[in-house]
Design a protein around this motif. Sequence first.
Motif, PDB file in Angstrom:
ATOM      1  N   ASN A  44       0.727  -1.360   0.032  1.00 57.84           N
ATOM      2  CA  ASN A  44      -0.017  -0.023   0.074  1.00 57.84           C
ATOM      3  C   ASN A  44       1.055   1.377  -0.140  1.00 57.84           C
ATOM      4  O   ASN A  44       0.519   2.377  -0.685  1.00 57.84           O
ATOM      5  CB  ASN A  44      -0.896   0.237   1.311  1.00 57.84           C
ATOM      6  CG  ASN A  44      -1.884  -0.946   1.246  1.00 57.84           C
ATOM      7  OD1 ASN A  44      -2.406  -1.436   0.134  1.00 57.84           O
ATOM      8  ND2 ASN A  44      -2.315  -1.710   2.357  1.00 57.84           N
ATOM      9  N   ALA A  45       1.818   1.272   0.766  1.00 57.82           N
ATOM     10  CA  ALA A  45       2.975   2.493   0.711  1.00 57.82           C
ATOM     11  C   ALA A  45       3.335   2.711  -0.469  1.00 57.82           C
ATOM     12  O   ALA A  45       3.582   3.819  -0.999  1.00 57.82           O
ATOM     13  CB  ALA A  45       3.907   2.229   1.932  1.00 57.82           C
ATOM     14  N   ASP A  47       2.537   1.742  -3.448  1.00 57.07           N
ATOM     15  CA  ASP A  47       1.364   2.041  -4.336  1.00 57.07           C
ATOM     16  C   ASP A  47       0.826   3.517  -4.343  1.00 57.07           C
ATOM     17  O   ASP A  47       0.866   4.294  -5.243  1.00 57.07           O
ATOM     18  CB  ASP A  47      -0.019   1.170  -4.024  1.00 57.07           C
ATOM     19  CG  ASP A  47      -1.034   1.453  -5.256  1.00 57.07           C
ATOM     20  OD1 ASP A  47      -0.744   1.417  -6.276  1.00 57.07           O
ATOM     21  OD2 ASP A  47      -2.361   1.688  -4.741  1.00 57.07           O
ATOM     22  N   SER A  48       0.970   3.745  -2.927  1.00 60.93           N
ATOM     23  CA  SER A  48       0.657   5.438  -2.761  1.00 60.93           C
ATOM     24  C   SER A  48       1.819   6.221  -3.286  1.00 60.93           C
ATOM     25  O   SER A  48       1.490   7.501  -3.810  1.00 60.93           O
ATOM     26  CB  SER A  48       0.531   5.443  -1.132  1.00 60.93           C
ATOM     27  OG  SER A  48       0.281   7.028  -0.660  1.00 60.93           O
ATOM     28  N   LEU A  49       2.963   5.940  -3.075  1.00 64.15           N
ATOM     29  CA  LEU A  49       4.018   6.752  -3.593  1.00 64.15           C
ATOM     30  C   LEU A  49       4.002   6.715  -5.338  1.00 64.15           C
ATOM     31  O   LEU A  49       4.832   7.817  -5.776  1.00 64.15           O
ATOM     32  CB  LEU A  49       5.436   6.364  -3.192  1.00 64.15           C
ATOM     33  CG  LEU A  49       5.702   6.526  -1.615  1.00 64.15           C
ATOM     34  CD1 LEU A  49       7.165   5.879  -1.070  1.00 64.15           C
ATOM     35  CD2 LEU A  49       5.603   8.118  -1.259  1.00 64.15           C
ATOM     36  N   SER A  50       3.686   5.569  -5.797  1.00 66.85           N
ATOM     37  CA  SER A  50       3.716   5.480  -7.449  1.00 66.85           C
ATOM     38  C   SER A  50       5.143   5.805  -8.018  1.00 66.85           C
ATOM     39  O   SER A  50       5.236   6.488  -9.075  1.00 66.85           O
ATOM     40  CB  SER A  50       2.439   6.374  -7.684  1.00 66.85           C
ATOM     41  OG  SER A  50       1.368   6.300  -7.171  1.00 66.85           O
TER      42      SER A  50
END
Length: 401
Positions: A44-45, A47-50
């Motif tokens: 999730n982390a 994915d959030s940073l992309s």
Amino acid sequence: MRTRLLYKVLIVKILEIDAKTILSKHSLAIPQGTVVTSPMEAFNAADSLSRPVVLKVQIPSSGRMKAGGVKFAQTPDEAKNEAAVLLQTTINNYSANNILLEEKLSVNSEIFLGITYDADSRTGVILGSVSGGIDVEKSDKIARAIFSPQLPPPDYIGRQIAIELGYESKDLLNLSRIITALVTCFIQSDALLLEVNPLILTSDHEWVIADVHMELDDDALFRQKELLKHVPYSNDLVLQTSDFEQLAKEIDSSDHRGVAGRLVAFDGNLGMLMGGGGASMTIFDAVLNAGLNPANYCEIGGNPSVKKVKELTKLILQQPSVDKLAVIMNVVSNTRTDLVARGVIKGIVELGLIPKDVISVFRIPGSWEKEGYDILDHYKVSYFGRETSIDEAVDSIKCRF
């Protein structure tokens, strides 16, 4: 064992995530990221940073990269997989319970900056090298400048280092500001070491602290209460003390006279009371080299009161594994032999034990030694004077086990 002991007794090592929090309060740039404790949190982390990320285990030990404690991931799925591996790995004898997941920086150049103390000149010292990274020790060119830890750092120090490292123009001015801020942080935090490796100049020409190694003087923690509120991960892993160690601190703080309570527990059977002009480490090494099993490390000195020595003696001997006590110091001038002898004997007697059966060795030559030896003679406790070396005194213990 001794390496771990040094970290725990002489310094307080701040984990990277907490050190970065401290530096950010000095307006220093750190990568975007968060701490994760599970593979799904890592997914999730990321994915959030992309963007590509780096995962670093948070342990109080250097050399994480070479030990396999730092991984890179291009996608959230890779981050999830790498986190799963790290969380099941032991790095330098530490379990990886927390992982710092951060954006992977685009690197234009990187440098090493270290701030510590020079014992010879008794000043602070800044070291810099363009050979940032895990092999900085191999660098053949180090920029160096000294500063007074009692005064605010002058701006020219940062410029001096930046110029020696070959930077110009805007990069030089920004690097100079960062160096000044790091020195300020070092002084205000009562640090013994503040090492940024690497400090990265990104492709956008921004200086970002990619990794940091910070160690505080534990003797100065009493005036760092506000700082300690902002280092939760270090508190959980590094700064916690056992009940045994906490009781020793309370004994030491009960009386301003001398030191008798700086103690770390181990799992051996030989209780230790030792000190004298920095000799504690020498004595502890001698005990280990002799194949003995110490139950604790401690330091006494500065002429502690009889009560403090007595209470510390009782605390050590009340540990379930302890059946003998070694009392060894260097030749002392500011600690009275008789006061230590009285405290040790009183502690043993109050526990209902027989001093000559408990004390495996007593060696404290120096001030008031005759009076101390008279006390030991009364209780039929054998002892050594200055004619017997520390190693010889330690070797004699083996004959009594």
